[in-house]
Design a protein around this motif. Structure first.
Motif, PDB file in Angstrom:
ATOM      1  N   GLY A   1     -70.426 -58.701  61.188  1.00 17.39           N
ATOM      2  CA  GLY A   1     -71.027 -57.527  61.808  1.00 17.39           C
ATOM      3  C   GLY A   1     -71.013 -56.277  60.961  1.00 17.39           C
ATOM      4  O   GLY A   1     -72.059 -55.671  60.700  1.00 17.39           O
ATOM      5  N   ILE A   2     -69.828 -55.888  60.485  1.00 18.24           N
ATOM      6  CA  ILE A   2     -69.730 -54.604  59.793  1.00 18.24           C
ATOM      7  C   ILE A   2     -70.451 -54.653  58.448  1.00 18.24           C
ATOM      8  O   ILE A   2     -71.092 -53.684  58.031  1.00 18.24           O
ATOM      9  CB  ILE A   2     -68.246 -54.183  59.660  1.00 18.24           C
ATOM     10  CG1 ILE A   2     -68.144 -52.758  59.133  1.00 18.24           C
ATOM     11  CG2 ILE A   2     -67.457 -55.126  58.812  1.00 18.24           C
ATOM     12  CD1 ILE A   2     -68.582 -51.739  60.119  1.00 18.24           C
ATOM     13  N   LEU A   3     -70.400 -55.826  57.819  1.00 17.39           N
ATOM     14  CA  LEU A   3     -71.119 -55.995  56.555  1.00 17.39           C
ATOM     15  C   LEU A   3     -72.615 -55.823  56.780  1.00 17.39           C
ATOM     16  O   LEU A   3     -73.328 -55.192  55.997  1.00 17.39           O
ATOM     17  CB  LEU A   3     -70.821 -57.387  55.989  1.00 17.39           C
ATOM     18  CG  LEU A   3     -71.225 -57.609  54.543  1.00 17.39           C
ATOM     19  CD1 LEU A   3     -70.430 -56.713  53.634  1.00 17.39           C
ATOM     20  CD2 LEU A   3     -71.006 -59.069  54.177  1.00 17.39           C
ATOM     21  N   TYR A   4     -73.059 -56.387  57.903  1.00 14.72           N
ATOM     22  CA  TYR A   4     -74.471 -56.281  58.271  1.00 14.72           C
ATOM     23  C   TYR A   4     -74.858 -54.811  58.450  1.00 14.72           C
ATOM     24  O   TYR A   4     -75.905 -54.363  57.983  1.00 14.72           O
ATOM     25  CB  TYR A   4     -74.676 -57.078  59.566  1.00 14.72           C
ATOM     26  CG  TYR A   4     -76.015 -56.868  60.217  1.00 14.72           C
ATOM     27  CD1 TYR A   4     -77.147 -57.542  59.778  1.00 14.72           C
ATOM     28  CD2 TYR A   4     -76.141 -56.006  61.307  1.00 14.72           C
ATOM     29  CE1 TYR A   4     -78.369 -57.349  60.387  1.00 14.72           C
ATOM     30  CE2 TYR A   4     -77.352 -55.809  61.919  1.00 14.72           C
ATOM     31  CZ  TYR A   4     -78.473 -56.486  61.457  1.00 14.72           C
ATOM     32  OH  TYR A   4     -79.672 -56.285  62.057  1.00 14.72           O
TER      33      TYR A   4
ATOM     34  N   ALA B   1     -67.855 -47.649  52.437  1.00 12.26           N
ATOM     35  CA  ALA B   1     -67.513 -49.076  52.533  1.00 12.26           C
ATOM     36  C   ALA B   1     -66.032 -49.299  52.265  1.00 12.26           C
ATOM     37  O   ALA B   1     -65.375 -50.113  52.923  1.00 12.26           O
ATOM     38  CB  ALA B   1     -68.360 -49.869  51.543  1.00 12.26           C
ATOM     39  N   MET B   2     -65.480 -48.547  51.322  1.00  5.93           N
ATOM     40  CA  MET B   2     -64.047 -48.666  51.024  1.00  5.93           C
ATOM     41  C   MET B   2     -63.211 -48.227  52.228  1.00  5.93           C
ATOM     42  O   MET B   2     -62.180 -48.841  52.537  1.00  5.93           O
ATOM     43  CB  MET B   2     -63.706 -47.785  49.821  1.00  5.93           C
ATOM     44  CG  MET B   2     -64.167 -48.360  48.522  1.00  5.93           C
ATOM     45  SD  MET B   2     -63.223 -49.831  48.120  1.00  5.93           S
ATOM     46  CE  MET B   2     -64.238 -50.528  46.863  1.00  5.93           C
TER      47      MET B   2
ATOM     48  N   VAL C   1     -62.117 -40.107  55.329  1.00  8.67           N
ATOM     49  CA  VAL C   1     -63.050 -40.440  54.244  1.00  8.67           C
ATOM     50  C   VAL C   1     -64.343 -40.977  54.830  1.00  8.67           C
ATOM     51  O   VAL C   1     -65.447 -40.595  54.430  1.00  8.67           O
ATOM     52  CB  VAL C   1     -62.416 -41.463  53.279  1.00  8.67           C
ATOM     53  CG1 VAL C   1     -63.444 -41.997  52.310  1.00  8.67           C
ATOM     54  CG2 VAL C   1     -61.270 -40.822  52.517  1.00  8.67           C
ATOM     55  N   TYR C   2     -64.208 -41.871  55.811  1.00  3.88           N
ATOM     56  CA  TYR C   2     -65.415 -42.443  56.397  1.00  3.88           C
ATOM     57  C   TYR C   2     -66.259 -41.349  57.055  1.00  3.88           C
ATOM     58  O   TYR C   2     -67.478 -41.339  56.934  1.00  3.88           O
ATOM     59  CB  TYR C   2     -65.082 -43.521  57.432  1.00  3.88           C
ATOM     60  CG  TYR C   2     -66.336 -44.081  58.051  1.00  3.88           C
ATOM     61  CD1 TYR C   2     -67.114 -44.990  57.340  1.00  3.88           C
ATOM     62  CD2 TYR C   2     -66.794 -43.658  59.283  1.00  3.88           C
ATOM     63  CE1 TYR C   2     -68.296 -45.468  57.861  1.00  3.88           C
ATOM     64  CE2 TYR C   2     -67.986 -44.127  59.812  1.00  3.88           C
ATOM     65  CZ  TYR C   2     -68.724 -45.036  59.090  1.00  3.88           C
ATOM     66  OH  TYR C   2     -69.905 -45.500  59.588  1.00  3.88           O
TER      67      TYR C   2
END
Lengths: 373, 352, 155
Positions: free
Chosen positions: B129-132, B175-176, B218-219
């Motif tokens: 999911g999150i990668l998507y 992403a990190m 950071v996000y």
């Protein structure tokens, strides 16, 4: 940083219709990516040949036209003209006229600097200071409206006097406004002046060294931002400014080199506080009198010429009037502070980035009505 | 999607439809539902933005349309945008120019497929999911570059190039920062991530350990940059680039950019909520607020709105960064920090 | 320095090139030989006693029989001011540029060129500044006729 500009440059035409050229200024930018190799200003889009018009109108009729030069500070524009004609005719004004003129000029200086600070925030990308400044400016405009009926272009200073006396209770309203306004300057500083991003954007950008500034005839807050302590109100007093106690703030380079955009900006903010001081003193000095006392029946100056300069919000405003003894001036030349500072623009902005060009232009605080006349 | 499929079962003779239709209809219906909710949310967000900005700026904002505090103002504006003439300037690359707003919007919209609004309210629970989301989220860059290039306008081009540089740079720290959550959970599925935070505020990743807390910061910063919000709104920097990549757009195409912007805003707030603020789970542990009174989707919306409010608050208080400062922040500040965070979280996962 | 001293200094240095001085006027001035203007400006700009580093005003005046260029100069250091005038013929108004002395003269001279047609010899960029590049005539001259049309557009 040394950049070789010999490669491909793209011409980016900024203006005459652009959100932050403060009017109809056109900048021809030669850009190499984000870096501006050269910025050539083109002016004249608002040119209406005020000087030619003035040769065909009698002296009092010119006052409304002077309003339309720097429409952000119309009181100061007409004040300079009126003082020049009075000097030419040798008219003495009474204390009431003098004090009201000073109050109006300083109120308009505050209003003008509020526009400068607000739009500068907008140029840097912060929209809120703009509306905060306009909120406070509104009160000043209300005061003007109450006195002379107009909010922007007043035609209030007449040769030898004033259009109307101020309304009863005006003094109290002015003092109330100053009492309210002075703490607001601190709020503006918290929101914008000392903001980290704002400082980063402006404090090392657009350095105008004192030598260059004087050579380019830069005056007013822009010159003081470069650390030159020069103010016509102090150094060549008119209207009896020498009786007033106020400081001339200069740029000290609190966050970077002296003469940066931030210095020019903060000089205006500090000047606003000094104007408040002057207004308080002027209100205290206000004595009863007739504001129409020394208005001449007929304005027909003797043969001669005069150069009168005053400190307008944007710098030193000079009127050079040549009279041949008629009811119309033979020649009226305006020394516009924005015109001279704009000629230094190319020098200052060369090699900066596109965002910096906007920052520099905003820090000069130009009004195109006055540049193009 | 499952719940929608179950609802569809109630339609008479639904089970007699061919197999492929029974597979397709729930997908289409759930997409329509998400789209409708999204459009509604955007309308609300625009209204909220105007109100928040107005009150920050000491004014009232819209007050008349619709009666109560101008609630219908954005509705009227949206209607106006849709009814406007569809202008395609003469010298643009027509195909790309017309396609760009939809690609930008597609990037924003497609990511909602995996966003879990509630325990059962999601279209699909992909195991990646999150990668998507990260992948699909980058799609909008292509649209923005297309818009900037196709407009045949130097300001648009500058906007497009700035947007590309900015969004791609900030993808990395974001992403990190997401990694700091994935490592302790051990799954890429959004639902698994939320389930790992069940049981109240002390289990949320934002409060789990200092690394994830910093990861949230950071996000949040990186996501602001990814959706081009102030102080990182340089691609559409009004005072420099007129309107950046959408200078030449008007009417409905502009509305799509606008929709995408707010959809993206909600998306990053939703992702932040899911990853760090416990998603749809209740704030207070225990059961003295019954889930029936405060269902998961509402909790999710409230948390996301909180983040969006902070985004708006920042937008109306801060000036804009310069391009080089923006890049400096991404590559020299956020990226090293996020690497350290990932290392720290990894160490915790191994040695704790 | 007061105007008398400045005028005396100028006369001492440049002698016959100072054509006329009027020191009791509101703006004390000296009319100077046009060919000497650059040398005089360089002198008043760099001389230790004068240091006129600020050019306040540069503009033309049309007197029907002649065109004058007026230079109002000021010293930021000593706070004194003086006015110089150059008298030019109306047919071929031409004078040396003082751009090299004060950078601000660049734009002021362009404006004087635009408005009066005064040609500044040696100017780096003598173009019209306020009027459009293809404007005809010099608006601030007294015998200027207002055009009826500009590029077939009624004015």
């Amino acid at each position: 940083m040394e950049v070789d500009y010999s490669g491909d440059v793209m011409t980016l035409n900024m203006g005459p219709q652009h959100p932050s050229t403060h009017g109809v200024l056109r900048l021809e930018l030669k850009t190499d990516g984000e870096i501006v190799a050269d910025a050539i200003p083109h002016i004249g889009y608002l040119h209406r040949c005020f000087e030619k018009l003035a040769e065909n109108i009698d002296y009092p009729g010119i006052i409304p036209f002077t309003d339309r030069m720097d429409y952000c500070a119309a009181m100061n524009m007409e004040l300079g003209y009126v003082l020049a004609v009075e000097k030419l005719m040798g008219i003495q004004i009474n204390n009431r006229v003098r004090c009201i003129r000073i109050i109006m000029a300083e109120l308009n200086r505050i209003a003008s600097h509020l526009i400068a600070a607000g739009t500068y925030g907008n140029d840097i990308g912060s929209f809120t200071p703009f509306l905060w400044c306009f909120r406070d400016r509104e009160t000043i405009l209300d005061l003007f409206e109450e006195t002379c009926g107009a909010r922007l272009l007043y035609n209030y200073n007449w040769i030898g006097g004033l259009m109307y006396d101020v309304k009863p209770g005006f003094e109290k309203k002015v003092i109330d406004f100053i009492d309210y306004f002075e703490p607001q300057v601190g709020n503006l500083n918290k929101l914008l002046s000392d903001n980290y991003i704002f400082v980063k954007r402006t404090a090392a950008v657009g350095i105008l060294s004192p030598e260059v500034a004087i050579n380019y005839g830069v005056t007013g807050p822009n010159l003081r931002g470069s650390g030159v302590k020069f103010d016509v109100r102090k150094d060549e007093p008119y209207l009896g400014y020498e009786e007033f106690d106020f400081d001339v703030p200069v740029g000290k380079g609190d966050y970077g080199p002296v003469g940066s955009c931030w210095d020019r900006y903060i000089v205006r903010i500090r000047e606003v506080k000094e104007s408040c001081k002057i207004i308080r003193q002027a209100v205290a000095k206000l004595t009863p009198g007739d504001v129409h006392e020394s208005i001449p029946k007929r304005v027909k100056p003797p043969v001669g010429e005069v150069y009168m300069r005053t400190e307008a919000p944007r710098g030193e405003l000079g009127y050079y009037i040549v009279s041949e003894g008629g009811v119309k001036p033979h020649r009226l030349k305006v020394k516009s502070p924005c015109f001279t500072v704009m000629s230094a623009f190319r020098e200052v902005s060369r090699g900066s980035m596109i965002a910096d060009v906007i920052a520099i232009l905003g820090s000069f605080d130009i009004v195109l009505g006055e540049i193009d006349r | 999607m499952e719940s929608i499929a179950r609802l569809l079962q109630l339609i008479p003779k639904y089970s007699e439809l061919p197999e492929f239709l029974r597979a397709l209809i729930p997908v289409v219906v759930s997409c329509v539902v998400v789209f409708a909710l999204l459009a509604l949310a955007v309308l609300f967000l625009v209204w909220m933005e105007r109100k928040v900005s107005a009150h920050i700026q000491d004014r009232l904002g819209p007050m008349y349309v619709g009666g109560w505090h101008g609630w219908a103002q954005t509705l009227a504006d949206a209607l106006k945008l849709l009814l406007k003439e569809d202008i395609v300037p003469a010298s643009v690359d027509r195909t790309l120019f017309k396609m760009a707003p939809f690609i930008v919007f597609l990037g924003a919209f497609a990511a909602y497929v995996v966003l879990p609004f509630g325990a059962t309210s999601f279209v699909a629970d992909l195991n990646i999911g999150i990668l998507y989301i990260v992948a699909v989220g980058s799609l909008s860059v292509i649209g923005i570059i297309m818009a900037g290039w196709a407009s045949n306008n130097k300001y648009s081009l500058y906007g497009g190039m700035r947007a590309a540089a900015q969004i791609i740079s900030y993808e990395i720290p974001s992403a990190m920062a997401i990694m700091t959550v994935i490592i302790p959970v051990g799954s890429l599925s959004m639902v698994d991530i939320v389930n790992a935070q069940k049981g109240g505020i002390q289990n949320w990743f934002i409060l789990r350990n200092p690394f994830t807390f910093l990861g949230f910061i950071v996000y949040f910063i990186a996501s602001l940059a990814e959706v081009n919000r102030t102080p990182f709104d340089i691609p559409e920097a009004e005072s420099e680039l007129v309107a950046g990549y959408h200078t030449e757009y008007s009417g409905m195409r502009f509305a799509f950019f606008f929709l995408a912007e707010y959809a993206n805003m909600f998306l990053v707030a939703g992702v932040a909520t899911t990853l760090f603020l416990g998603g749809w789970t209740q704030v207070i542990p225990g059961s003295f607020i019954a889930p029936q009174l405060l269902p998961g989707p509402i909790v999710f919306f409230l948390k996301a709105l909180l983040i969006i409010f902070v985004q708006m608050w920042l937008r109306w208080s801060l000036p804009r960064l310069r391009v080089d400062q923006l890049m400096y922040l991404s590559w020299k500040v956020l990226l090293p920090i996020s690497f350290v965070l990932v290392l720290g979280v990894g160490c915790l996962a191994v040695y704790w | 320095m007061n105007p008398q001293e400045i005028a005396a200094l100028l006369t001492e240095k440049f002698g016959s090139q100072i054509l006329e001085s009027k020191l009791d006027a509101m703006n004390p001035w000296s009319a100077v030989e046009p060919s000497a203007i650059l040398a005089i400006c360089q002198f008043i700009h760099s001389d230790e006693r004068l240091k006129m580093d600020h050019l306040e005003l540069l503009g033309g005046v049309d007197y029907k029989d002649r065109i004058e260029v007026v230079y109002v100069v000021y010293s930021m250091k000593f706070r004194h001011r003086y006015t110089l005038k150059c008298r030019l013929t109306r047919e071929t108004p031409k004078v040396q540029t003082v751009e090299s002395v004060w950078a601000v003269a660049n734009w002021h001279e362009r404006e004087a060129f635009d408005m009066f047609g005064i040609v500044f010899d040696g100017h780096s960029d003598l173009r019209r500044i306020l009027c459009p590049d293809d404007w005809e005539g010099y608006p601030l001259r007294k015998d200027y006729k207002f055009p009826k049309t500009y590029r077939d557009m009624p004015v």
